[in-house]
Design an enzyme around this catalytic site. Structure first.
Site, short mmCIF file in Angstrom:
data_model
loop_
_atom_site.label_atom_id
_atom_site.label_comp_id
_atom_site.label_asym_id
_atom_site.label_seq_id
_atom_site.Cartn_x
_atom_site.Cartn_y
_atom_site.Cartn_z
CB CYS A 177 -3.13 0.06 -2.55
SG CYS A 177 -2.98 1.43 -3.08
CG ASN A 178 -9.50 0.22 -2.75
OD1 ASN A 178 -10.93 -0.56 -3.59
ND2 ASN A 178 -9.14 0.15 -1.58
CB CYS A 216 -9.84 3.99 0.42
SG CYS A 216 -8.93 4.68 0.50
CB THR A 217 -7.17 -0.54 1.89
OG1 THR A 217 -5.69 -0.07 1.64
CG2 THR A 217 -7.20 -1.25 0.87
CG HIS A 218 -5.81 4.87 4.06
ND1 HIS A 218 -4.87 4.40 3.45
CD2 HIS A 218 -4.45 5.70 4.80
CE1 HIS A 218 -3.93 4.75 3.33
NE2 HIS A 218 -3.33 5.04 4.38
CG ASP A 233 -2.00 1.03 1.27
OD1 ASP A 233 -2.91 1.48 -0.21
OD2 ASP A 233 -1.99 1.31 2.19
CB SER A 234 0.19 4.57 -0.30
OG SER A 234 -0.40 4.83 -0.76
N GLY A 262 -3.00 8.50 -4.15
CA GLY A 262 -5.31 9.24 -4.71
C GLY A 262 -5.02 10.03 -5.40
N1 DGL Z 1 -4.90 2.91 0.91
C1 DGL Z 1 -5.06 3.47 -0.88
C2 DGL Z 1 -6.45 2.64 -1.63
O1 DGL Z 1 -6.80 2.10 -1.18
C3 DGL Z 1 -4.52 4.79 -0.71
C4 DGL Z 1 -4.14 6.33 -0.50
C5 DGL Z 1 -3.32 7.00 -0.99
O2 DGL Z 1 -2.34 6.78 -0.91
O3 DGL Z 1 -4.35 8.09 -1.79
O4 DGL Z 1 -6.59 3.66 -2.24
#
Ligand code: DGL
Length: 284
Positions: free
Chosen positions: A76-77, A188-190, A12-13, A45
């Site tokens: 990460c989506n 978004c996984t966050h 992920d990021s 993103g």
């Molecule tokens: N966790 C990430 C996702 O699922 C991206 C968050 C990001 O870096 O913008 O999209």
């Protein structure tokens, strides 16, 4: 090395992929886990598609080489909806992508109005548009792209307080016009880490079900790991002449970052709370 223990890479990021990691290890207790987050280019993103394709492919290839990975989870989506086809064309081990749970959302929605809460990148990708066309053609799908919630989720995971009013300002867009959605996809996984704040921000006025992909990914990984074919892939890989610097180590979970962390101890504490035993800089 015990070759029956499979090695998974989570990517992920930032810390968002930990929501997926948690689901995966709950259902796959024997895994040896490697978590890599591309802190240097966080947030994903707002990044350009071509850049992400090259960047993610390079990081994943290098991780496979360094760690002797059997299976990759793009947790990460934003990355998955951008680079999955590229990764699968270039990598000879299973790659599990995390993409917005549009299909379950469409079938769970009685009103046939669903919201997709994701990053600006994810909501604009052709991959996401295709998912919607394929699985939610009978629904009104409201798209809301936000980077702010990604930052808020990072803050919360680093021990800071998140104000519900800040979350409300972002998600209000779903409720501003017409009838409210009855299902919102956390694409978004966050965002699963902000589930409580999102629920409080929605309040009791609307009845909304929040959906994410975590559990389904855990099951998908289990199916793949139970597949005999993985053992064959592993043997082929062993003769590839790849360097595997973590072969002899006894730890069960390792975390790696790119770039420079603002506060290493704080980040380490977050990863330790998920059971990670080390946090090191990733060397390209
Ligand atoms: N966790 C990430 C996702 O699922 C991206 C968050 C990001 O870096 O913008 O999209």
């Amino acid at each position: 090395m015990d070759s029956s223990i499979k090695r998974a890479l989570f990517f992920d990021s930032g810390v968002g992929g930990l929501s997926i990691y948690k689901n995966v290890i709950e259902q796959n207790t024997d895994l040896k886990s490697f978590y890599l987050f591309d802190h240097e280019f966080f947030p994903y993103g707002s990044k350009d598609e071509e850049f992400l394709k090259q960047r993610v492919l390079a990081l994943i290839q290098k991780s496979i080489e360094n760690f002797g990975i059997d299976l990759v989870v793009i947790a990460c989506n934003t990355a998955s909806t951008t680079v999955l086809p590229t990764l699968r064309a270039n990598i000879n081990i299973p790659v599990v992508g995390v993409v917005p749970a549009i299909k379950p959302a469409a079938s769970a929605s009685k009103k046939k109005i669903i919201g997709l809460l994701a990053t600006p990148g994810t909501i604009s990708r052709p991959y996401t548009k295709e998912l919607i066309l394929k699985f939610a053609h009978d629904c009104e799908v409201r798209l809301l792209g936000t980077t702010e919630l990604v930052y808020l989720a990072e803050s919360k995971m680093h021990g800071m307080q998140v104000e519900v009013s800040d979350v409300k300002k972002v998600i209000q867009g779903f409720f501003d016009r017409g009838e409210a959605p009855d299902v919102i996809v956390m694409g978004c996984t966050h965002f699963p880490f902000l589930k409580k704040e999102i629920e409080l921000a929605i309040g009791t006025e609307h009845e909304v079900k929040l959906i994410d992909s975590g559990e389904a990914i855990g099951k998908r990984v289990k199916t793949l790991l139970d597949d005999e074919q993985l053992y064959l892939i592993n043997e082929t890989k062993a003769t590839d002449g790849m360097m595997n610097i973590y072969k002899e180590d006894n730890l069960k979970s390792y975390a790696f970052y790119t770039g420079v962390l603002q506060d290493y101890q704080r980040e380490l504490a977050t990863f330790k709370s998920f059971g990670f035993e080390s946090l090191e800089k990733f060397v390209m």
